[in-house]
Design a protein around this motif. Structure first.
Motif, mmCIF file in Angstrom:
data_model
loop_
_atom_site.group_PDB
_atom_site.id
_atom_site.type_symbol
_atom_site.label_atom_id
_atom_site.label_comp_id
_atom_site.label_asym_id
_atom_site.label_seq_id
_atom_site.Cartn_x
_atom_site.Cartn_y
_atom_site.Cartn_z
ATOM 1 N N MET A 99 0.833 -1.200 0.000
ATOM 2 C CA MET A 99 0.000 0.000 0.000
ATOM 3 C C MET A 99 0.871 1.255 0.000
ATOM 4 O O MET A 99 0.612 2.211 -0.733
ATOM 5 N N GLN A 100 1.930 1.237 0.801
ATOM 6 C CA GLN A 100 2.854 2.376 0.798
ATOM 7 C C GLN A 100 3.587 2.477 -0.535
ATOM 8 O O GLN A 100 3.866 3.578 -1.021
ATOM 9 N N LEU A 101 3.886 1.329 -1.127
ATOM 10 C CA LEU A 101 4.543 1.336 -2.435
ATOM 11 C C LEU A 101 3.638 1.978 -3.481
ATOM 12 O O LEU A 101 4.097 2.777 -4.303
ATOM 13 N N PHE A 102 2.347 1.632 -3.467
ATOM 14 C CA PHE A 102 1.406 2.267 -4.398
ATOM 15 C C PHE A 102 1.405 3.780 -4.203
ATOM 16 O O PHE A 102 1.426 4.545 -5.172
ATOM 17 N N ARG B 255 -4.545 2.360 -4.086
ATOM 18 C CA ARG B 255 -4.892 1.283 -3.171
ATOM 19 C C ARG B 255 -6.225 0.664 -3.596
ATOM 20 O O ARG B 255 -7.125 1.386 -4.053
ATOM 21 N N PRO B 256 -6.376 -0.664 -3.452
ATOM 22 C CA PRO B 256 -7.627 -1.306 -3.869
ATOM 23 C C PRO B 256 -8.877 -0.640 -3.313
ATOM 24 O O PRO B 256 -9.881 -0.500 -4.027
ATOM 25 N N ALA B 257 -8.838 -0.206 -2.067
ATOM 26 C CA ALA B 257 -10.021 0.413 -1.459
ATOM 27 C C ALA B 257 -10.451 1.688 -2.173
ATOM 28 O O ALA B 257 -11.615 2.104 -2.065
ATOM 29 N N ASN B 258 -9.526 2.303 -2.899
ATOM 30 C CA ASN B 258 -9.821 3.572 -3.574
ATOM 31 C C ASN B 258 -10.029 3.419 -5.081
ATOM 32 O O ASN B 258 -10.188 4.414 -5.780
ATOM 33 N N HIS C 259 -11.851 2.360 -8.688
ATOM 34 C CA HIS C 259 -13.199 2.422 -9.254
ATOM 35 C C HIS C 259 -13.836 1.031 -9.201
ATOM 36 O O HIS C 259 -13.148 0.021 -9.379
ATOM 37 N N PRO C 260 -15.158 0.958 -8.988
ATOM 38 C CA PRO C 260 -15.828 -0.343 -8.938
ATOM 39 C C PRO C 260 -15.585 -1.224 -10.161
ATOM 40 O O PRO C 260 -15.497 -2.447 -10.026
ATOM 41 N N SER C 261 -15.451 -0.631 -11.329
ATOM 42 C CA SER C 261 -15.220 -1.445 -12.531
ATOM 43 C C SER C 261 -13.870 -2.149 -12.463
ATOM 44 O O SER C 261 -13.729 -3.296 -12.908
ATOM 45 N N ARG C 262 -12.881 -1.479 -11.887
ATOM 46 C CA ARG C 262 -11.565 -2.099 -11.727
ATOM 47 C C ARG C 262 -11.618 -3.217 -10.679
ATOM 48 O O ARG C 262 -10.994 -4.271 -10.846
ATOM 49 N N LEU C 263 -12.363 -2.984 -9.613
ATOM 50 C CA LEU C 263 -12.487 -3.999 -8.574
ATOM 51 C C LEU C 263 -13.243 -5.222 -9.085
ATOM 52 O O LEU C 263 -12.887 -6.366 -8.751
ATOM 53 N N ASP C 264 -14.270 -5.006 -9.903
ATOM 54 C CA ASP C 264 -15.014 -6.124 -10.487
ATOM 55 C C ASP C 264 -14.116 -6.959 -11.390
ATOM 56 O O ASP C 264 -14.147 -8.190 -11.361
ATOM 57 N N MET C 265 -13.296 -6.276 -12.191
ATOM 58 C CA MET C 265 -12.393 -6.984 -13.095
ATOM 59 C C MET C 265 -11.335 -7.744 -12.301
ATOM 60 O O MET C 265 -10.988 -8.881 -12.641
ATOM 61 N N ARG C 266 -10.846 -7.128 -11.244
ATOM 62 C CA ARG C 266 -9.860 -7.790 -10.382
ATOM 63 C C ARG C 266 -10.430 -9.086 -9.815
ATOM 64 O O ARG C 266 -9.768 -10.127 -9.818
ATOM 65 N N ALA C 267 -11.678 -9.036 -9.352
ATOM 66 C CA ALA C 267 -12.310 -10.229 -8.788
ATOM 67 C C ALA C 267 -12.463 -11.322 -9.832
ATOM 68 O O ALA C 267 -12.220 -12.503 -9.551
ATOM 69 N N GLN C 268 -12.845 -10.938 -11.049
ATOM 70 C CA GLN C 268 -12.974 -11.928 -12.122
ATOM 71 C C GLN C 268 -11.629 -12.559 -12.451
ATOM 72 O O GLN C 268 -11.524 -13.775 -12.631
ATOM 73 N N GLU C 269 -10.607 -11.731 -12.539
ATOM 74 C CA GLU C 269 -9.274 -12.247 -12.871
ATOM 75 C C GLU C 269 -8.729 -13.155 -11.771
ATOM 76 O O GLU C 269 -8.113 -14.187 -12.062
ATOM 77 N N LEU C 270 -8.959 -12.790 -10.531
ATOM 78 C CA LEU C 270 -8.517 -13.645 -9.429
ATOM 79 C C LEU C 270 -9.206 -15.003 -9.495
ATOM 80 O O LEU C 270 -8.581 -16.045 -9.309
ATOM 81 N N ARG C 271 -10.514 -14.982 -9.758
ATOM 82 C CA ARG C 271 -11.248 -16.244 -9.875
ATOM 83 C C ARG C 271 -10.714 -17.079 -11.025
ATOM 84 O O ARG C 271 -10.479 -18.280 -10.886
ATOM 85 N N ARG C 272 -10.486 -16.447 -12.184
ATOM 86 C CA ARG C 272 -9.976 -17.175 -13.352
ATOM 87 C C ARG C 272 -8.613 -17.798 -13.077
ATOM 88 O O ARG C 272 -8.355 -18.954 -13.406
#
Length: 199
Positions: free
Chosen positions: A41-44, A51-54, A56-69
Motif C-alpha cells: 500500500m505504501q509502495l502504491f 490502493r484497492p479500497a480507492n 473504481h468499482p469497474s476495476r475492482l469487479d475486473m480484479r475479482a474476475q481475474e482472481l477467480r480465473r
C-alpha cells in the motif's frame, strides 16, 4: 549464477497465486533468491498506484474476475472475501525477514504459508500465535517472532526504499540483478524462466 530480488507483500492475492513457481524456476536455472517483503500500500502511494479500497468499482469487479480465473487455472483455492483482509503486513514480514537472516528452515514454505493463511485458510497473519505456528511448521524457531522485531522493522522499511529506487511499483515483482531485467506479476513468471535460460 543469477540472483533474483523478490519484492512482495504478504497480504497480496497475486503473490499467493504465484505459489512455488518462482522457487521451481530458480532451482531449474541454479538461481538464488532474496525475499524482500514490503508494504504494497505504501509502495502504491509512492509510485503512482491506487490502493484497492480507492479503485473504481469497474476495476475492482475486473480484479475479482481475474482472481477467480487464475485460481481456477492454477487449481489453487482462493477466497475472494477472506476473513482477515486487509491485514497488517508488518508482523508476518518481520518473521520472514528474521527467518531469512537466521536460516536453517524452509523460507519459501514460510512465505507461501502466510499467503495461504490469508487466501485459503482464513487465518490472521498479524496474530502472534499464527506467526509462531507458521514459523515452527517451516522449521524455524518460533521465538523469531520476538527476536526479529528490531531487524525486521528496519529491513521492512529499507525494502520499501530499495523497491522505489529499483523501479518496483507492485507485487509480486522480480528483478534479476545481473541484467536488471524486471518482471511484474505472477503471470510473468514464464518470461522470467525464459530470461534466466539466456544468462
Amino acid at each position: 549464477m543469477a540472483h533474483i530480488d523478490y519484492y512482495f507483500g504478504t497480504p497480496s492475492p497475486w503473490v499467493y497465486l504465484a505459489g512455488n513457481r518462482l522457487e521451481e524456476i530458480a532451482a531449474k536455472h541454479g538461481a538464488t533468491i532474496t525475499y524482500k517483503p514490503l508494504d504494497l500500500m505504501q509502495l502504491f502511494d509512492r509510485t503512482g498506484g491506487v490502493r484497492p479500497a480507492n479503485r473504481h468499482p469497474s476495476r475492482l469487479d475486473m480484479r475479482a474476475q481475474e482472481l477467480r480465473r487464475w485460481s481456477e487455472h492454477l487449481g489453487m483455492k482462493l477466497n475472494l472475501k477472506p476473513a482477515f483482509s486487509p491485514v497488517n503486513p508488518a508482523p508476518s514480514s518481520y518473521a520472514i525477514i528474521a527467518a531469512q537472516e537466521a536460516g536453517g528452515g524452509d523460507l519459501a514454505g514460510l512465505v507461501q504459508s502466510f499467503l495461504r493463511a490469508v487466501w485459503a485458510e482464513d487465518e490472521n497473519i498479524a496474530d502472534d500465535a499464527v506467526i509462531r505456528s507458521r514459523l515452527a511448521a517451516a522449521g524455524f524457531d518460533p521465538a523469531l517472532a520476538d527476536k526479529g522485531l528490531f531487524v525486521g522493522a528496519e529491513t521492512f522499511a529499507r525494502n520499501l526504499e530499495q523497491a522505489v529506487e529499483a523501479g518496483v511499483f507492485g507485487g509480486p515483482f522480480y528483478i534479476v540483478r545481473e541484467s536488471d531485467e524486471r518482471f511484474w506479476g505472477q503471470d510473468r513468471l514464464e518470461f522470467l524462466d525464459r530470461h534466466l535460460a539466456t544468462l
